[in-house]
Design a protein around this motif. Structure first.
Motif, short mmCIF file in Angstrom:
data_model
loop_
_atom_site.label_atom_id
_atom_site.label_comp_id
_atom_site.label_asym_id
_atom_site.label_seq_id
_atom_site.Cartn_x
_atom_site.Cartn_y
_atom_site.Cartn_z
N UNK A 120 11.64 106.20 27.32
CA UNK A 120 12.78 104.60 27.40
C UNK A 120 11.96 104.34 27.88
N UNK A 121 11.67 102.60 27.64
CA UNK A 121 10.42 101.41 28.85
C UNK A 121 11.07 100.74 28.80
N UNK A 122 11.68 100.59 30.16
CA UNK A 122 12.51 99.23 29.90
C UNK A 122 12.03 98.51 31.29
N UNK A 123 11.97 97.08 30.56
CA UNK A 123 11.15 95.93 31.76
C UNK A 123 11.80 95.39 32.97
N UNK A 124 11.89 95.28 34.10
CA UNK A 124 12.50 94.65 34.89
C UNK A 124 11.47 93.64 35.65
N UNK A 125 12.81 92.59 36.92
CA UNK A 125 11.96 91.41 37.22
C UNK A 125 13.19 91.64 38.82
N UNK A 126 12.72 91.19 39.56
CA UNK A 126 13.55 90.76 40.18
C UNK A 126 14.86 90.17 40.06
N UNK A 127 14.85 88.87 38.92
CA UNK A 127 16.22 88.00 39.15
C UNK A 127 16.77 89.18 37.95
N UNK A 128 15.98 89.89 37.06
CA UNK A 128 16.89 91.07 35.54
C UNK A 128 17.44 91.76 36.57
N UNK A 129 17.00 92.09 37.74
CA UNK A 129 17.25 94.23 38.35
C UNK A 129 18.40 94.37 37.78
N UNK A 142 19.29 98.18 35.96
CA UNK A 142 19.39 99.23 36.96
C UNK A 142 20.37 99.81 36.35
N UNK A 143 21.79 98.85 35.69
CA UNK A 143 22.45 99.69 35.10
C UNK A 143 22.20 100.60 34.18
N UNK A 144 21.48 99.62 33.10
CA UNK A 144 21.44 100.65 32.29
C UNK A 144 20.34 101.37 31.64
N UNK A 145 19.69 101.48 32.90
CA UNK A 145 18.92 102.54 34.01
C UNK A 145 19.59 104.04 34.10
N UNK A 146 20.79 103.40 34.48
CA UNK A 146 21.26 104.38 35.28
C UNK A 146 22.36 105.10 33.90
N UNK A 147 22.79 104.88 32.80
CA UNK A 147 23.70 105.01 32.47
C UNK A 147 22.44 105.79 30.79
N UNK A 148 21.22 105.03 30.64
CA UNK A 148 20.64 105.86 30.92
C UNK A 148 20.18 107.33 30.55
N UNK A 149 20.01 107.66 31.45
CA UNK A 149 19.61 108.66 32.54
C UNK A 149 20.55 109.78 32.10
N UNK A 150 22.18 109.13 32.59
CA UNK A 150 23.35 110.07 32.08
C UNK A 150 23.08 110.64 30.91
N UNK A 151 22.70 110.07 30.15
CA UNK A 151 22.44 110.46 28.97
C UNK A 151 21.19 110.99 28.41
N UNK A 152 20.38 111.38 29.17
CA UNK A 152 19.79 112.77 29.29
C UNK A 152 18.34 111.76 28.91
N UNK A 153 18.25 110.07 28.76
CA UNK A 153 16.05 109.91 29.45
C UNK A 153 16.02 109.38 30.33
N UNK A 154 14.51 110.19 30.41
CA UNK A 154 13.95 109.16 31.79
C UNK A 154 13.70 108.12 30.97
#
Length: 378
Positions: free
Chosen positions: A163-172, A176-188
Protein backbone atom coordinates in the motif's frame (compact mmCIF):
# COMPACT_ATOMS: atom_id res chain seq x y z
CA UNK A 1 25.21 11.73 -27.02
CA UNK A 2 28.09 10.23 -28.88
CA UNK A 3 28.53 13.21 -31.20
CA UNK A 4 29.22 15.65 -28.34
CA UNK A 5 30.64 13.42 -25.60
CA UNK A 6 31.64 10.32 -27.50
CA UNK A 7 35.22 10.32 -26.23
CA UNK A 8 34.04 10.57 -22.63
CA UNK A 9 31.55 7.73 -23.13
CA UNK A 10 34.26 5.61 -24.74
CA UNK A 11 36.51 6.28 -21.72
CA UNK A 12 33.72 5.19 -19.33
CA UNK A 13 32.99 2.11 -21.47
CA UNK A 14 36.61 1.01 -21.35
CA UNK A 15 36.75 1.64 -17.62
CA UNK A 16 33.64 -0.49 -17.08
CA UNK A 17 35.05 -3.30 -19.19
CA UNK A 18 38.24 -3.23 -17.11
CA UNK A 19 35.99 -3.77 -14.07
CA UNK A 20 34.49 -6.86 -15.70
CA UNK A 21 31.21 -5.32 -16.82
CA UNK A 22 29.56 -5.83 -20.18
CA UNK A 23 28.58 -2.55 -21.82
CA UNK A 24 25.88 -1.64 -24.34
CA UNK A 25 26.53 1.84 -25.73
CA UNK A 26 23.37 3.61 -26.96
CA UNK A 27 23.63 6.73 -29.12
CA UNK A 28 20.94 9.40 -28.66
CA UNK A 29 22.77 12.13 -30.56
CA UNK A 30 20.84 14.26 -33.03
CA UNK A 31 23.45 16.52 -34.61
CA UNK A 32 26.88 15.38 -35.86
CA UNK A 33 28.15 11.90 -36.56
CA UNK A 34 29.16 9.86 -33.50
CA UNK A 35 32.86 9.90 -32.70
CA UNK A 36 32.72 6.37 -31.28
CA UNK A 37 30.87 3.36 -32.65
CA UNK A 38 27.69 2.59 -30.67
CA UNK A 39 26.13 -0.79 -30.03
CA UNK A 40 22.68 0.72 -30.60
CA UNK A 41 22.89 3.44 -33.28
CA UNK A 42 20.79 6.62 -33.23
CA UNK A 43 18.82 5.44 -36.25
CA UNK A 44 17.49 2.51 -34.24
CA UNK A 45 16.62 4.82 -31.35
CA UNK A 46 14.81 7.20 -33.70
CA UNK A 47 12.80 4.37 -35.23
CA UNK A 48 11.61 3.46 -31.76
CA UNK A 49 10.52 6.95 -30.75
CA UNK A 50 10.95 9.59 -33.42
CA UNK A 51 13.49 12.29 -34.16
CA UNK A 52 14.32 15.37 -32.12
CA UNK A 53 15.04 15.42 -28.38
CA UNK A 54 11.56 14.28 -27.34
CA UNK A 55 11.47 11.50 -29.90
CA UNK A 56 14.96 10.33 -28.97
CA UNK A 57 13.88 10.30 -25.33
CA UNK A 58 10.98 8.02 -26.16
CA UNK A 59 13.20 5.87 -28.34
CA UNK A 60 15.89 5.57 -25.68
CA UNK A 61 13.22 4.57 -23.17
CA UNK A 62 12.00 1.87 -25.56
CA UNK A 63 15.55 0.60 -26.05
CA UNK A 64 16.36 0.34 -22.35
CA UNK A 65 13.02 -1.34 -21.65
CA UNK A 66 13.79 -3.91 -24.33
CA UNK A 67 17.27 -4.53 -22.96
CA UNK A 68 15.87 -4.86 -19.45
CA UNK A 69 13.16 -7.33 -20.47
CA UNK A 70 15.78 -9.33 -22.35
CA UNK A 71 17.93 -9.65 -19.23
CA UNK A 72 20.79 -7.63 -20.72
CA UNK A 73 20.47 -4.55 -18.53
CA UNK A 74 21.30 -4.38 -14.82
CA UNK A 75 22.13 -0.68 -14.58
CA UNK A 76 22.28 2.54 -16.60
CA UNK A 77 24.90 5.29 -16.56
CA UNK A 78 24.63 8.52 -18.52
CA UNK A 79 26.23 11.94 -18.70
CA UNK A 80 23.52 14.47 -17.82
CA UNK A 81 20.67 15.27 -20.17
CA UNK A 82 16.89 15.18 -20.40
CA UNK A 83 16.93 12.45 -23.05
CA UNK A 84 18.94 10.03 -20.93
CA UNK A 85 16.96 10.90 -17.81
CA UNK A 86 13.69 10.19 -19.60
CA UNK A 87 14.95 6.74 -20.51
CA UNK A 88 16.11 6.01 -16.96
CA UNK A 89 12.76 7.02 -15.48
CA UNK A 90 11.07 4.32 -17.54
CA UNK A 91 12.89 1.54 -15.70
CA UNK A 92 11.37 -0.07 -12.60
CA UNK A 93 12.29 1.09 -9.12
CA UNK A 94 15.38 -0.77 -7.96
CA UNK A 95 17.19 -0.91 -11.30
CA UNK A 96 20.41 1.12 -10.72
CA UNK A 97 20.35 4.49 -12.47
CA UNK A 98 23.31 6.88 -12.26
CA UNK A 99 23.63 10.25 -13.98
CA UNK A 100 26.75 12.41 -14.06
CA UNK A 101 25.71 16.05 -14.18
CA UNK A 102 27.23 19.51 -13.88
CA UNK A 103 23.78 21.04 -13.40
CA UNK A 104 22.94 22.79 -10.15
CA UNK A 105 19.25 21.83 -10.27
CA UNK A 106 18.76 18.19 -11.17
CA UNK A 107 15.17 17.84 -9.97
CA UNK A 108 13.78 17.88 -13.54
CA UNK A 109 15.96 14.87 -14.32
CA UNK A 110 14.94 12.83 -11.29
CA UNK A 111 11.18 13.23 -11.37
CA UNK A 112 9.85 10.49 -9.13
CA UNK A 113 12.51 7.93 -10.02
CA UNK A 114 15.22 6.37 -7.85
CA UNK A 115 17.84 8.09 -9.96
CA UNK A 116 21.21 8.88 -8.40
CA UNK A 117 23.07 12.00 -9.54
CA UNK A 118 26.84 12.45 -9.23
CA UNK A 119 27.93 16.07 -9.46
CA UNK A 120 30.79 16.36 -11.95
CA UNK A 121 32.39 19.52 -10.42
CA UNK A 122 33.73 20.46 -13.86
CA UNK A 123 31.85 20.33 -17.13
CA UNK A 124 32.32 17.00 -18.87
CA UNK A 125 34.26 18.30 -21.87
CA UNK A 126 37.29 16.05 -22.21
CA UNK A 127 39.27 13.89 -19.82
CA UNK A 128 41.28 15.89 -17.30
CA UNK A 129 42.58 15.28 -13.80
CA UNK A 130 39.16 16.12 -12.25
CA UNK A 131 36.78 14.58 -14.78
CA UNK A 132 38.83 11.37 -14.96
CA UNK A 133 38.43 10.87 -11.21
CA UNK A 134 34.70 11.62 -11.32
CA UNK A 135 34.12 9.34 -14.30
CA UNK A 136 36.16 6.57 -12.71
CA UNK A 137 34.11 6.81 -9.53
CA UNK A 138 30.90 6.75 -11.57
CA UNK A 139 32.02 3.66 -13.46
CA UNK A 140 32.96 1.89 -10.24
CA UNK A 141 29.64 2.89 -8.65
CA UNK A 142 27.41 1.66 -11.47
CA UNK A 143 29.47 -1.52 -11.87
CA UNK A 144 29.00 -2.30 -8.20
CA UNK A 145 25.30 -1.50 -8.22
CA UNK A 146 24.68 -3.51 -11.39
CA UNK A 147 26.58 -6.49 -9.98
CA UNK A 148 24.48 -6.37 -6.85
CA UNK A 149 21.27 -6.05 -8.84
CA UNK A 150 22.19 -8.97 -11.11
CA UNK A 151 22.89 -11.12 -8.06
CA UNK A 152 19.27 -10.83 -7.00
CA UNK A 153 16.88 -8.46 -5.32
CA UNK A 154 17.21 -8.08 -1.55
CA UNK A 155 14.68 -9.89 0.58
CA UNK A 156 11.56 -7.85 1.22
CA UNK A 157 10.87 -6.66 4.75
CA UNK A 158 7.35 -8.02 4.42
CA UNK A 159 5.54 -10.30 2.01
CA UNK A 160 2.07 -8.75 2.16
CA UNK A 161 0.37 -6.58 -0.45
CA UNK A 162 1.94 -3.14 -0.89
CA UNK A 163 0.00 0.00 0.00
CA UNK A 164 1.33 3.43 -0.91
CA UNK A 165 0.50 6.19 1.57
CA UNK A 166 1.17 9.93 1.21
CA UNK A 167 2.21 11.99 4.21
CA UNK A 168 3.40 15.42 5.25
CA UNK A 169 4.18 16.79 8.67
CA UNK A 170 0.70 18.34 8.86
CA UNK A 171 -0.99 14.99 8.14
CA UNK A 172 1.49 12.73 9.94
CA UNK A 173 -0.56 11.56 12.96
CA UNK A 174 -3.57 10.49 10.90
CA UNK A 175 -1.50 8.67 8.29
CA UNK A 176 0.56 6.99 11.02
CA UNK A 177 -2.60 5.63 12.64
CA UNK A 178 -3.71 4.26 9.27
CA UNK A 179 -0.30 2.77 8.63
CA UNK A 180 -0.26 1.02 11.99
CA UNK A 181 -3.60 -0.66 11.36
CA UNK A 182 -2.68 -1.64 7.81
CA UNK A 183 0.47 -3.29 9.16
CA UNK A 184 -1.61 -5.30 11.62
CA UNK A 185 -3.88 -6.34 8.75
CA UNK A 186 -0.88 -7.73 6.84
CA UNK A 187 0.01 -4.95 4.42
CA UNK A 188 3.42 -3.48 3.75
CA UNK A 189 2.98 0.29 3.73
CA UNK A 190 5.32 2.49 1.72
CA UNK A 191 5.10 6.10 2.91
CA UNK A 192 5.81 8.88 0.42
CA UNK A 193 6.64 12.39 1.59
CA UNK A 194 6.16 13.71 -1.95
CA UNK A 195 3.44 13.04 -4.45
CA UNK A 196 5.82 12.77 -7.39
CA UNK A 197 7.43 9.55 -6.17
CA UNK A 198 4.04 8.17 -5.16
CA UNK A 199 2.60 8.84 -8.61
CA UNK A 200 5.60 7.14 -10.23
CA UNK A 201 5.09 4.02 -8.12
CA UNK A 202 1.37 3.92 -8.88
CA UNK A 203 2.04 4.39 -12.60
CA UNK A 204 4.63 1.61 -12.54
CA UNK A 205 2.15 -0.96 -11.24
CA UNK A 206 4.09 -1.44 -8.01
CA UNK A 207 1.23 -0.68 -5.61
CA UNK A 208 -1.54 -3.05 -4.64
CA UNK A 209 -3.57 -0.18 -3.24
CA UNK A 210 -3.23 3.44 -2.14
CA UNK A 211 -4.07 5.53 0.88
CA UNK A 212 -3.63 8.99 -0.60
CA UNK A 213 -4.25 11.27 2.36
CA UNK A 214 -2.02 14.24 1.53
CA UNK A 215 -2.79 16.39 -1.52
CA UNK A 216 -0.73 19.44 -0.60
CA UNK A 217 0.74 19.68 -4.10
CA UNK A 218 -2.68 20.49 -5.57
CA UNK A 219 -3.28 23.53 -3.37
CA UNK A 220 0.33 24.66 -3.76
CA UNK A 221 -0.05 24.53 -7.53
CA UNK A 222 -3.33 26.48 -7.40
CA UNK A 223 -1.65 29.32 -5.51
CA UNK A 224 1.33 29.37 -7.88
CA UNK A 225 3.84 27.51 -5.75
CA UNK A 226 4.88 24.83 -8.23
CA UNK A 227 3.45 22.02 -10.38
CA UNK A 228 1.42 19.23 -8.80
CA UNK A 229 3.27 16.47 -10.69
CA UNK A 230 0.10 14.81 -12.00
CA UNK A 231 -1.39 14.25 -8.56
CA UNK A 232 -4.36 11.84 -8.38
CA UNK A 233 -3.82 10.66 -11.94
CA UNK A 234 -1.78 7.47 -11.80
CA UNK A 235 -3.80 5.37 -9.35
CA UNK A 236 -7.11 6.38 -10.91
CA UNK A 237 -5.88 5.66 -14.43
CA UNK A 238 -4.01 2.43 -13.67
CA UNK A 239 -6.70 0.61 -11.70
CA UNK A 240 -5.21 0.93 -8.21
CA UNK A 241 -7.89 0.63 -5.49
CA UNK A 242 -7.61 3.66 -3.25
CA UNK A 243 -8.90 5.65 -0.33
CA UNK A 244 -8.32 9.38 -0.73
CA UNK A 245 -8.62 12.22 1.75
CA UNK A 246 -8.09 15.95 1.07
CA UNK A 247 -5.32 16.31 3.65
CA UNK A 248 -3.27 19.46 3.22
CA UNK A 249 -5.70 21.23 0.89
CA UNK A 250 -6.18 23.87 3.56
CA UNK A 251 -2.82 25.39 2.64
CA UNK A 252 -0.19 26.03 -0.01
CA UNK A 253 3.49 25.49 0.76
CA UNK A 254 6.25 27.89 -0.24
CA UNK A 255 9.89 27.05 0.42
CA UNK A 256 10.68 30.58 1.56
CA UNK A 257 8.39 33.53 2.20
CA UNK A 258 4.99 33.81 0.55
CA UNK A 259 4.87 35.78 -2.73
CA UNK A 260 3.97 39.46 -2.51
CA UNK A 261 0.70 38.82 -4.34
CA UNK A 262 -0.47 36.80 -1.33
CA UNK A 263 0.27 39.58 1.15
CA UNK A 264 -2.38 39.87 3.83
CA UNK A 265 -3.28 36.20 3.76
CA UNK A 266 -3.16 33.95 6.81
CA UNK A 267 0.31 32.41 6.97
CA UNK A 268 2.15 29.99 9.20
CA UNK A 269 5.91 29.61 9.13
CA UNK A 270 7.47 26.22 9.81
CA UNK A 271 11.30 25.99 9.73
CA UNK A 272 12.18 27.17 6.19
CA UNK A 273 8.68 26.83 4.71
CA UNK A 274 5.74 29.22 4.70
CA UNK A 275 2.19 27.91 4.61
CA UNK A 276 -0.64 30.08 3.23
CA UNK A 277 -4.29 29.33 4.07
CA UNK A 278 -6.61 28.66 1.12
CA UNK A 279 -9.78 30.73 0.85
CA UNK A 280 -13.33 29.33 0.49
CA UNK A 281 -13.25 30.06 -3.25
CA UNK A 282 -9.90 28.31 -3.68
CA UNK A 283 -11.08 25.41 -1.53
CA UNK A 284 -14.13 24.99 -3.75
CA UNK A 285 -11.95 24.90 -6.85
CA UNK A 286 -9.71 22.28 -5.24
CA UNK A 287 -12.73 20.15 -4.39
CA UNK A 288 -13.83 20.25 -8.03
CA UNK A 289 -10.35 19.21 -9.17
CA UNK A 290 -10.24 16.28 -6.76
CA UNK A 291 -13.65 15.08 -7.89
CA UNK A 292 -12.77 15.43 -11.58
CA UNK A 293 -9.60 13.38 -11.11
CA UNK A 294 -11.36 10.58 -9.22
CA UNK A 295 -14.76 10.42 -10.86
CA UNK A 296 -13.83 7.89 -13.54
CA UNK A 297 -11.27 5.93 -11.53
CA UNK A 298 -10.63 2.49 -13.00
CA UNK A 299 -10.74 0.68 -9.63
CA UNK A 300 -12.82 0.96 -6.44
CA UNK A 301 -12.24 4.35 -4.85
CA UNK A 302 -13.50 6.04 -1.69
CA UNK A 303 -13.09 9.61 -0.46
CA UNK A 304 -12.92 10.29 3.27
CA UNK A 305 -13.82 13.79 4.43
CA UNK A 306 -12.57 14.90 7.87
CA UNK A 307 -15.27 17.38 8.83
CA UNK A 308 -13.28 19.08 11.60
CA UNK A 309 -10.07 19.91 9.78
CA UNK A 310 -7.67 18.86 7.03
CA UNK A 311 -4.38 19.08 8.93
CA UNK A 312 -2.75 19.90 12.24
CA UNK A 313 -3.11 23.58 11.32
CA UNK A 314 -6.83 23.62 10.51
CA UNK A 315 -8.09 21.41 13.33
CA UNK A 316 -10.17 23.30 15.95
CA UNK A 317 -7.91 25.80 17.69
CA UNK A 318 -5.32 25.74 14.90
CA UNK A 319 -4.16 28.87 13.05
CA UNK A 320 -5.86 27.77 9.81
CA UNK A 321 -9.16 26.62 11.34
CA UNK A 322 -11.80 27.79 8.84
CA UNK A 323 -15.05 25.77 8.73
CA UNK A 324 -16.38 27.86 5.83
CA UNK A 325 -13.39 27.09 3.61
CA UNK A 326 -13.50 23.40 4.51
CA UNK A 327 -17.24 23.29 3.81
CA UNK A 328 -16.69 24.80 0.35
CA UNK A 329 -14.21 22.03 -0.43
CA UNK A 330 -16.50 19.29 0.89
CA UNK A 331 -19.50 20.62 -1.06
CA UNK A 332 -17.48 20.69 -4.28
CA UNK A 333 -16.31 17.10 -3.76
CA UNK A 334 -19.88 15.95 -3.10
CA UNK A 335 -21.21 17.77 -6.16
CA UNK A 336 -18.42 16.57 -8.42
CA UNK A 337 -18.77 12.92 -7.45
CA UNK A 338 -22.58 12.81 -7.46
CA UNK A 339 -23.79 9.92 -9.61
CA UNK A 340 -20.35 8.29 -9.80
CA UNK A 341 -19.21 4.99 -8.32
CA UNK A 342 -16.82 6.75 -5.94
CA UNK A 343 -17.93 6.40 -2.32
CA UNK A 344 -17.91 9.38 0.03
CA UNK A 345 -17.52 8.87 3.78
CA UNK A 346 -17.77 11.76 6.21
CA UNK A 347 -16.17 11.49 9.63
CA UNK A 348 -16.83 14.04 12.38
CA UNK A 349 -13.16 14.37 13.40
CA UNK A 350 -10.11 16.14 12.07
CA UNK A 351 -7.78 14.26 9.74
CA UNK A 352 -5.17 13.59 12.42
CA UNK A 353 -7.52 11.99 14.90
CA UNK A 354 -6.47 8.31 15.11
CA UNK A 355 -10.13 7.40 14.62
CA UNK A 356 -10.02 8.96 11.16
CA UNK A 357 -6.78 7.23 10.16
CA UNK A 358 -8.04 3.85 11.28
CA UNK A 359 -11.34 4.38 9.45
CA UNK A 360 -9.48 5.00 6.18
CA UNK A 361 -7.29 1.94 6.69
CA UNK A 362 -10.21 -0.31 7.61
CA UNK A 363 -12.17 0.76 4.55
CA UNK A 364 -9.18 0.25 2.26
CA UNK A 365 -8.91 -3.28 3.62
CA UNK A 366 -12.62 -3.82 2.90
CA UNK A 367 -12.20 -2.52 -0.65
CA UNK A 368 -9.21 -4.76 -1.28
CA UNK A 369 -10.87 -7.85 0.13
CA UNK A 370 -13.80 -7.45 -2.24
CA UNK A 371 -11.62 -6.38 -5.17
CA UNK A 372 -9.36 -9.41 -4.87
CA UNK A 373 -12.31 -11.77 -4.44
CA UNK A 374 -13.88 -10.47 -7.65
CA UNK A 375 -10.58 -10.76 -9.49
CA UNK A 376 -10.15 -14.37 -8.36
CA UNK A 377 -13.68 -15.25 -9.48
CA UNK A 378 -13.32 -13.71 -12.94
Amino acid sequence: MLDVQGLEYAWIRDRLKSLGAEVVLVDVGVRDEPVVHPDVPREEVARAGGTGPDGMGRGAAAVVRRLFRGGRLHGVLAIGGHVSAAAMRELPVGVPKLMISSSGDVSPYIGGADLTVMYSVVDIAGIDRISSRVLANAAAAIAGMATGYAAGRPAATADGPIVGATLAGVTGPGVSAARELLGILGYEVLVFAGGRSYEAMAAGGLLTAALDATLLELSTELLGGGPAAGRLEAAARNGVPQVVSPGGLDMARFDSSAPDRLAGRRVHTHTSATMVRTTPAESGELGHRVAAALRDAAAPTAVYLPLRGLSTLSAPGGPFHDPAADAALFDAVRDGLAGSLVEIHEVDTDLNDPVFGRAMADHLHTILTGFQARAAAS
